[in-house]
Design an enzyme around this catalytic site. Structure first.
Site, PDB file in Angstrom:
ATOM      1  CB  THR A 139      -0.913   0.017   1.231  1.00 25.60           C
ATOM      2  OG1 THR A 139      -1.734  -1.153   1.221  1.00 25.60           O
ATOM      3  CG2 THR A 139      -1.801   1.254   1.220  1.00 25.60           C
ATOM      4  CE  LYS A 214      -4.757  -1.600   1.433  1.00 24.73           C
ATOM      5  NZ  LYS A 214      -5.345  -2.644   2.282  1.00 24.73           N
ATOM      6  CE  LYS A 289       1.984   2.609   4.931  1.00 22.11           C
ATOM      7  NZ  LYS A 289       1.687   1.666   3.823  1.00 22.11           N
TER       8      LYS A 289
END
Length: 694
Positions: A139, A214, A289
């Protein structure tokens, strides 16, 4: 973002470390004697690699790599003890993986790790005669993914982004959902591979779209995680049974993945991380994050994620509480322990300060970080305008200056003056000049925006019609007349007060004053602000003439020689017309990274920072407002591997001691972050105080 097109399909990035799998150019038919590569055996990558090995033919081979040697050793031992299956080889370097494998899968924590790994692959040389397929399940941000993919495709190989959804539980059970970003010609090669590690593969579109899907999914997941933790805590505190509350939510409209599969309350869902002591779950720092990446992607597209930044700060706050106060990173467990007493660390030997002096414990460090993170943006307050003028960053509005000083501990430097009265330079006023570090921090925190002052005024003036200009001139003239009349009334009041004082002191006499017209005119010319009557004129005998004092020289507002002009102190409007300010300018300050990080670190701890040129350093750090406190530290930032001569060391220490301060060296420590650590640098500080020889 121009390379992204909206095509039906979805795929999400893996949360955890990235992994690499290499395979021969694949078709939908079974593959034998294929060579696979997997990089990144973290919480996500380890079970993914294990499932991959279990589902490929025993005649195949898999090469693994991770900087954590214990993880690779454990994987190899587990494979050997599991009996027949694909052979496992532990690579000594990344280049060994890319050379030995036909398909490489990567599962890494952060964008910088992905970039570093693929740069090493490219640098190692990839034989074009043996095409390879690279699958990145990490990711990361869209820009990094596109750049990495382009570098691989430029060498004649295929690259797809395939982040995952399902967490550690899904990775272990091979039920992950992959969000695939790939060209149509590569989908058929990548999909059979991904199905060995997951349950569902959704093609989102061209390269990069998997990452977008995502990040959108994780944004929603983060909101659901926080809301579920708060809802469960809310119900439990009011006497509800945790399992009954969860059952109610899961058969009602509040049902979501965190409530049904990954409930944060221990004992509600068997096998969930909360029921295993919060082990094995997705770290809150990684979720923070992901939110940061989502914010960056949304900014590129001009989309607003109003909840993202407050949620990111809250998640990082949870991480700090976990690190310093508790033994869990679960929001639910943190909610249930509001009175946790933080531990303290032992002090360093006297005369040597390791870390920041004045912050004697991890508790104080955490509290300072909490103060920094909980300075939430006020959505109703517009951003402060920091005007860029001739290479300087200036703030004109006195209310903004007061806000910066009280809330952000920024004092800046006043340098405004009056050109007609140079002696006024000792009493400098607006505007306030900010250091580059101060301006950059305000921009990064979305508190301020940089305005190209000359460009904004020029564009605004060009847009004015002749009627607008005439209206502005009339308004300015009206303002000047009002100001002149107000000054005259104030002058009369001062004159009357002076007469009353003179009468009370016995100096008042009713005799004509001997003041010539010439001397009065000369006094008038020498006055910066024109006629002043706050002093009483005495006559030849030392008394004050009532007749003269009561005489007021009246000047017509049309007398241009007596006009006073109002100069606006903020670039907010031209007359009645609002000044259109660009939302962002290209003059964003870019101070050296080490220096900026050191400034941010000290500022987040509550220190007031000012320029340190007068002491031969970069910053002077005050424990409170400089109007009330003396400074404690002379700060010099250094690169972590930068050499420091003994003369500079001794000179700095002597100087600091001579002015009753400590000389501080600070820099960014270069370190590798683990999967559950927040991204960013660690700032280390050391202080020197001169003690003498012998």
């Amino acid at each position: 973002m121009s390379a992204l097109r909206r095509v039906p399909g979805v795929w999400q990035s893996a949360r955890g470390r990235q992994s690499w799998t290499s395979v021969r150019r694949l078709s939908s038919s079974p593959i034998t004697q294929a060579n696979w590569g997997f990089v990144g055996l973290g919480q996500m990558g380890y079970p993914m690699a294990r499932n991959l090995r279990a589902k490929i033919p025993a005649t195949d081979s898999i090469t693994i790599y991770d900087i954590n040697e214990s993880a690779t050793s454990q994987f190899a031992e587990e494979a050997n003890s599991a009996g027949p299956g694909a052979s496992v080889t532990v690579a000594k370097s990344l280049r060994d993986v890319s050379r030995a494998s036909e398909t490489v899968i990567t599962m890494l924590p952060q964008p910088k790790h992905v970039q570093a790994v693929y740069e090493e692959f490219v640098a190692g040389g990839l034989d074009k005669s043996n095409p390879r397929l690279f699958i990145d399940c990490s990711t990361i941000d869209v820009t990094t993914s596109l750049e990495v993919g382009s570098s691989i495709r430029a060498l004649g190989h295929d690259f797809v982004d395939a982040p995952v959804s399902g967490g550690v539980v899904g990775a272990t059970a091979a039920t992950l959902t992959f969000m695939l970003g790939a060209s149509d010609s590569v989908v058929g090669k990548a999909q059979p591979i991904l199905e060995k590690m997951g349950k569902r593969v959704i093609h989102m579109g061209d390269p990069g779209t998997g990452i977008v899907g995502k990040l959108a999914n994780n944004y929603l997941l983060a909101m659901n995680n926080l809301a579920t933790a708060e809802a469960m805590n809310f119900g439990i505190k009011l006497g509800l049974d945790a399992k009954k509350l969860a059952n109610l939510i899961n058969c009602s409209t509040g049902k979501c993945w965190p409530s049904e599969v990954n409930n944060p309350v221990p004992g509600v869902i068997e096998g969930a991380p909360s029921s295993r002591g919060y082990q094995g779950g997705f770290g809150v720092s990684l979720m923070a994050k992901d939110l940061k990446l989502a914010i960056a992607a949304a900014d590129l597209a001009g989309a607003k994620l109003i909840l993202a930044e407050p949620a990111r700060k809250l998640l990082y706050l949870f991480f700090l509480v976990y690190t310093f106060f508790s033994s869990s990173s679960s929001p639910s467990k943190i909610h249930s322990h509001p009175q946790v007493t933080p531990p303290t660390c032992s002090h360093a030997p006297v005369g040597y300060h390791r870390g920041l002096p004045g912050v004697g414990s991890t508790a104080e460090f955490c509290r300072s970080q909490v103060r920094s993170l909980t300075m939430a943006d006020d959505a109703s307050k517009p951003r402060i305008c920091v005007n860029y003028v001739a290479g300087r960053y200036l703030v004109y509005d006195v209310n903004d200056i007061a806000y910066l000083r009280t809330t952000w501990h920024m004092c800046g430097t006043l340098f405004g003056t009056l050109p007609q009265a140079q002696q006024q330079n000792i009493f400098l006023g607006l505007p306030l000049e900010l250091m580059q570090e101060e301006a950059r921090l305000l921009v990064d925190q979305r508190v301020a925006m940089i305005v190209d002052d000359s460009l904004a005024h020029r564009d605004a003036i060009k847009a004015l019609s002749e009627t607008d200009k005439a209206d502005i001139v009339a308004l300015k003239t009206q303002e000047q007349d009002k100001l002149m009349l107000a000054n005259r009334e104030e002058s009369m009041k001062r004159k009357e007060a002076a007469i009353e004082n003179a009468k009370a002191s016995g100096k008042w006499k009713n005799k004509p004053a001997k003041v010539s017209e010439a001397s009065s005119s000369q006094a008038e010319e020498n006055s910066l602000f024109g006629s002043r009557s706050d002093t009483v004129i005495e006559d030849a005998s030392g008394g004050v003439s009532e007749e003269l004092a009561s005489t007021v020289q009246r000047t017509s507002p049309d007398d241009g020689s007596q006009r006073q002009y109002i100069i606006p102190m903020a670039s907010s409007a031209i007359g009645p017309h609002s000044l259109r300010i660009p939302q962002e300018a290209e003059h964003i300050p870019s101070p050296p990274d080490a220096r900026y990080q050191v400034y941010k670190h000290l500022q987040s701890l509550g220190y007031f920072m000012s320029p340190g040129l007068r002491f031969g350093c970069q910053f002077v750090a005050y424990p409170g407002d400089p109007l009330r406190f003396h400074s404690h530290f002379l700060v010099k930032s250094l690169q972590w591997d930068e050499e420091l001569s003994i003369l500079d060391l001794v000179g700095g220490g002597r100087l600091g001691t001579g002015v009753k301060k400590a000389w501080m060296m600070a820099g960014l420590e270069q370190r590798d972050t683990g999967a559950d650590e927040p991204e960013g640098h660690s700032v280390r500080t050391f202080c020197v105080e001169w003690a003498g020889f012998g």
